[in-house]
Design an enzyme around this catalytic site. Structure first.
Site: not given
Length: 204
Positions: A78, A180, A182
């Site tokens: 990001c 992102h 994750e």
């Protein structure tokens, strides 16, 4: 071990939780020796570019990150991805790490809401180690108002939000994800597994 750089402006715990879930050893650190000893490095980032760069430079790690990026896999996530580039136009021009040629500038959304927040599909332009096992069309999660302009040879994946958006970049050992991973479900976890495997091989 993957060093997750703790400089005060990163979404550390969600990254660690994802790495823990795939069994990839990691630690938060702002210690240059630990970063040098790591098999790979992740530079997370949330917030505004100028403040994040100020906080990173305050740790004294800028030189360490640039040196290690020539030796082992580095993933910016990001805002951390935007920091890999030459500069950003957010709140005036601020210099980045200069690891990849390009700049971050405000998304030209064509009237769509800014920030760009939500799930968008990836188009693979140039496969790289992080896209291994992907066919294209996978959905990943974005939260950002600025996007990166960079030469086409650095682009691995793009998406579209009013315009073409740089989503994943790759240059040598350096990778950057505007989204992102994750927080991107199976697709994101798969990409983090690919990055962890890359760290194990220490290859680009």
């Amino acid at each position: 071990m993957i060093a997750v750089i703790d400089y005060g402006a990163g979404n550390l715990f969600s990254v660690k939780n994802a790495l823990d879930a795939i069994g990839a050893p990691c630690e938060f650190t702002r210690d240059a020796e630990r970063i040098a000893a790591a098999d790979g490095v992740i530079l997370p980032g949330v917030g505004a570019f100028p403040e994040a760069m100020r906080m990173l430079r305050a740790t004294g790690l800028e030189g360490t990150i640039c040196a290690q990026a020539a030796r082992k896999p580095l993933l910016g996530i990001c805002l951390g991805m935007q920091m890999l580039f030459d500069c950003s136009e957010e709140f005036g021009q601020t210099a980045g790490l200069g690891l990849i040629k390009g700049r971050a500038r405000l998304i030209r959304s064509g009237g769509l809401k800014i920030p760009h927040m939500g799930w968008n599909d990836l188009q693979i332009l140039s496969p790289c180690a992080m896209t291994q096992g992907m066919q294209g069309g996978e959905y990943v999660y974005f939260v950002h108002s600025y996007c990166v302009e960079t030469p086409r040879e650095n682009l691995s994946c793009v998406t579209h939000y009013g315009e073409e958006i740089t989503a994943l970049v790759h240059r040598g050992f350096v990778y950057g994800a505007q989204f992102h991973p994750e927080k991107s479900g199976r697709a994101g976890i798969g990409m983090l597994k690919n990055f962890a495997a890359l760290c194990g091989r220490k290859g680009a």
